[in-house]
Design a protein around this motif. Structure first.
Motif, PDB file in Angstrom:
ATOM      1  N   UNK A 194       0.826  -1.210   0.000  1.00 14.10           N
ATOM      2  CA  UNK A 194       0.000   0.000   0.000  1.00 14.10           C
ATOM      3  C   UNK A 194       0.856   1.254   0.000  1.00 14.10           C
ATOM      4  N   UNK A 195       1.840   1.296   0.894  1.00 14.23           N
ATOM      5  CA  UNK A 195       2.656   2.501   1.009  1.00 14.23           C
ATOM      6  C   UNK A 195       3.438   2.736  -0.286  1.00 14.23           C
ATOM      7  N   UNK A 196       3.926   1.645  -0.834  1.00 16.21           N
ATOM      8  CA  UNK A 196       4.706   1.774  -2.068  1.00 16.21           C
ATOM      9  C   UNK A 196       3.848   2.341  -3.201  1.00 16.21           C
ATOM     10  N   UNK A 197       2.638   1.811  -3.297  1.00 19.32           N
ATOM     11  CA  UNK A 197       1.765   2.256  -4.386  1.00 19.32           C
ATOM     12  C   UNK A 197       1.363   3.716  -4.176  1.00 19.32           C
ATOM     13  N   UNK A 198       1.108   4.046  -2.911  1.00 16.95           N
ATOM     14  CA  UNK A 198       0.743   5.448  -2.642  1.00 16.95           C
ATOM     15  C   UNK A 198       1.885   6.379  -3.047  1.00 16.95           C
ATOM     16  N   UNK A 199       3.093   5.974  -2.718  1.00 17.82           N
ATOM     17  CA  UNK A 199       4.249   6.793  -3.109  1.00 17.82           C
ATOM     18  C   UNK A 199       4.370   6.870  -4.628  1.00 17.82           C
ATOM     19  N   UNK A 200       4.143   5.722  -5.264  1.00 17.09           N
ATOM     20  CA  UNK A 200       4.251   5.720  -6.725  1.00 17.09           C
ATOM     21  C   UNK A 200       3.208   6.630  -7.353  1.00 17.09           C
ATOM     22  N   UNK A 201       1.989   6.591  -6.789  1.00 18.94           N
ATOM     23  CA  UNK A 201       0.933   7.447  -7.330  1.00 18.94           C
ATOM     24  C   UNK A 201       1.270   8.917  -7.125  1.00 18.94           C
ATOM     25  N   UNK A 202       1.807   9.207  -5.953  1.00 24.19           N
ATOM     26  CA  UNK A 202       2.201  10.595  -5.701  1.00 24.19           C
ATOM     27  C   UNK A 202       3.284  11.019  -6.686  1.00 24.19           C
TER      28      UNK A 202
END
Lengths: 403, 187
Positions: A194-202
């Motif tokens: 989750x955190x990785x994807x959120x960072x990627x989206x940002x």
């Protein structure tokens, strides 16, 4: 066993001597040849043809005065010129095939899947849902939580209202379309990502000049509720499709919607009301400068405060609308998979990796196009090769047979 | 026919000197006297017309024979074929019809008949190589220039032509009859 050379030579000489030389034949030929020099029209014809025939070959066109002979020569030239005709035809066919291939290659981009190609024109709703699709209808004024909250034009109260009619707001004529674009995306992602994807989206949003407006995460428990999160991205409208496509690649898409709302009317209305209020304010300022009594001044000041308040409110709404039409909103909901799954694919985390990802995608698309046209192109080339080989073989065979 | 002409008179003399061999070459190629005469006439007229670009030296003779061969080829295809082999040994008929052959010409007519029959049965490209080499006395390189092929091709065609001629019954009989007195002399 072969015939002895000397014996063959002697035999041929013996046989040749049996052919009597015609009387005066060579003299007649030379006489006829010299007549050519004396005949201006024949000579001019020969000179005209000389440059284009004799310089190349002894097979030159026989510029004889005998029409039948000329016809025979033309036939012979046509037959001897067959190989160049075959080659010319092959070359022309090759050029045609090349043009067709180029046209086919040029048409490739239009056939490639492009997220923006499926999108409806601005102001119309479109949705692309791999799974369950939830679409919404366009509702002017309802998008983005921005309401057209402005009331009627302020009355000047006890004072007389300004007599001047509000001028047409700047940009009302020829106002470019103002479209508010929103989208939502539901992704299922691997456990613990989750955190990785959120960072990627940002990073995706930031890379395209946008930002993450809102982020929320919710930790699940071991039994029923999975870990989930959401992020709202604000990206320039021009980059919306790109960001949406890249975001879809970060997980398994369960739902995707996009909506475009035309808010041009609302925008123009706000501009008109702001212009009208500014005109009223100017009128009241003029009145106040001419007021002599305290009561008049206080009354005008009250009106001015009210107008200024409405003006600030409308300008704020206009600013919000401006931002919303400049930036598209993409709401991404992320839900972790219960079971542990390997990450779908390495996702771009930086500009360089994003560029690399695009490059690989472009290469795959180009390769796909090449493979698609390889079949017909190969067939055409094979046909051409067979035609050329057959033509050359036929020509060589004919020449070997006679020369 | 060695050495190129410098002016019209030289060319006339050069052609005059080469007429006999050219004519008989065409006769051997076509087996027809009338067609051979036309072919050589046409070749000579063409040589005269294009004398400015003829050049000089060793290429002139192959050039002339190339024109002769091409003209013969044209005749053979357009006219001789139309006559459906009626041309075979026609020159002998002409000789026979004009004047009865004297006794000393009988042997020559037999030779001509056999050679003409053997040559006529050769494919034209082999016939050209054989006649140009063993009658017109062109070198292999000159023949290659004349027919637009490589010298190696000419060489193989000559060999093939000689092989076919050796196997031909008419010429075989001639060779045997010619070789018999020699063998008798040797014995």
């Amino acid at each position: 066993m072969v015939v002895d050379e000397e014996r063959l030579r002697a035999t041929l000489s013996e046989a040749a001597e049996s052919f009597d030389i015609p009387d005066m034949a060579v003299e007649q030929v030379l006489l006829r040849a010299r007549d050519l020099d004396a005949s201006p029209h024949l000579m001019s014809r020969f000179r005209r043809r000389k440059g284009e025939t004799v310089a190349s070959d002894a097979h030159g066109d026989a510029a004889s005065e005998d029409e039948a002979l000329k016809a025979r020569w033309r036939r012979r030239m046509l037959q001897l010129k067959r190989p160049p005709v075959v080659l010319t035809t092959a070359a022309l066919s090759l050029v045609a095939v090349t043009l067709i291939l180029l046209a086919t290659l040029g048409g490739l981009p239009s056939s490639q899947s492009n997220p923006s190609a499926n999108r409806a024109p601005q102001g119309l709703h479109s949705s692309a849902t791999p799974g369950a699709v939830s679409g919404g209808s366009a509702a002017p004024g309802s998008a983005g939580g921005v309401g057209a909250s402005g009331g009627p034009a302020p009355a000047p109260g006890s004072s007389s209202p300004p007599a001047t009619a509000p001028s047409l707001p700047t940009g009302a004529v020829g106002q470019s379309s103002k479209v508010e674009e929103t989208g939502s995306l539901d992704l299922t992602i691997g456990k613990g990502r989750l955190e990785t994807i959120l960072t990627s989206l940002t990073n995706l949003a930031v890379a395209d000049g946008g930002f993450a407006a809102d982020t929320a995460t919710q930790s699940g428990d071991a039994s029923n509720i999975p870990t989930s999160g959401s992020i709202t991205l604000q990206v320039p409208q021009a980059s919306f499709d790109n960001v949406l496509a890249n975001a879809q690649a970060l997980g398994t898409v369960t739902s995707v919607t996009s909506k475009a709302t035309d808010v041009t009317g609302q925008y123009v209305d706000l501009q008109a009301r702001i212009t009208a209020l500014q005109a009223s304010r100017d009128q009241y300022l003029t009145i106040m400068s001419k007021a002599t009594s305290i009561s008049d001044i206080l009354a005008v000041e009250n009106q001015l405060d009210s107008i200024q308040s409405q003006l600030d409110q409308l300008q704020g709404q206009l600013q919000v609308l401006d931002n919303e039409t400049s930036y598209a909103t993409l709401a991404v909901s992320l839900t972790e998979n219960r079971s542990h799954r390997p990450p779908p694919s390495p996702k771009p985390a930086s500009g360089i990796s994003d560029a690399w990802h695009r490059s690989v995608s472009g290469f795959a698309a180009a390769f796909d196009g090449l493979v698609r046209i390889a079949g017909p192109a190969l067939f055409v080339l094979l046909c051409l090769m067979v035609a050329i080989i057959l033509g050359r073989l036929a020509w060589r065979s004919a020449r070997r047979r006679f020369l | 026919m060695v050495g190129g002409p410098r002016d019209n008179d030289d060319l006339a003399q050069w052609l005059e000197r080469g007429y006999t061999r050219s004519f008989r070459t065409a006769c051997l190629l076509l087996g027809n006297r009338a067609d051979a005469e036309e072919a050589v006439q046409e070749a000579f007229l063409r040589a005269w017309r294009f004398r400015a670009s003829l050049g000089s030296g060793s290429n002139l003779t192959p050039w002339l024979y190339r024109v002769v061969v091409n003209t013969c080829y044209s005749k053979l295809r357009d006219e001789v074929r139309r006559r459906e082999r009626r041309s075979e040994l026609s020159h002998l008929e002409e000789v026979a019809s004009s004047t009865p052959p004297p006794e000393e010409q009988v042997w020559r007519i037999d030779v001509s008949r056999s050679v003409a029959r053997a040559l006529n049965d050769l494919p034209f490209h082999l016939r050209v190589a054989v006649v140009l080499r063993y009658y017109a006395e062109l070198s292999e390189r000159e023949i290659a220039t004349a027919i637009g092929r490589r010298p190696g091709t000419v060489k193989s065609r000559l060999h093939e032509g000689r092989r076919l001629l050796a196997a031909h019954p008419a010429l075989q009989a001639l060779v045997l009859s010619e070789s018999a007195p020699v063998e008798e002399e040797l014995q």
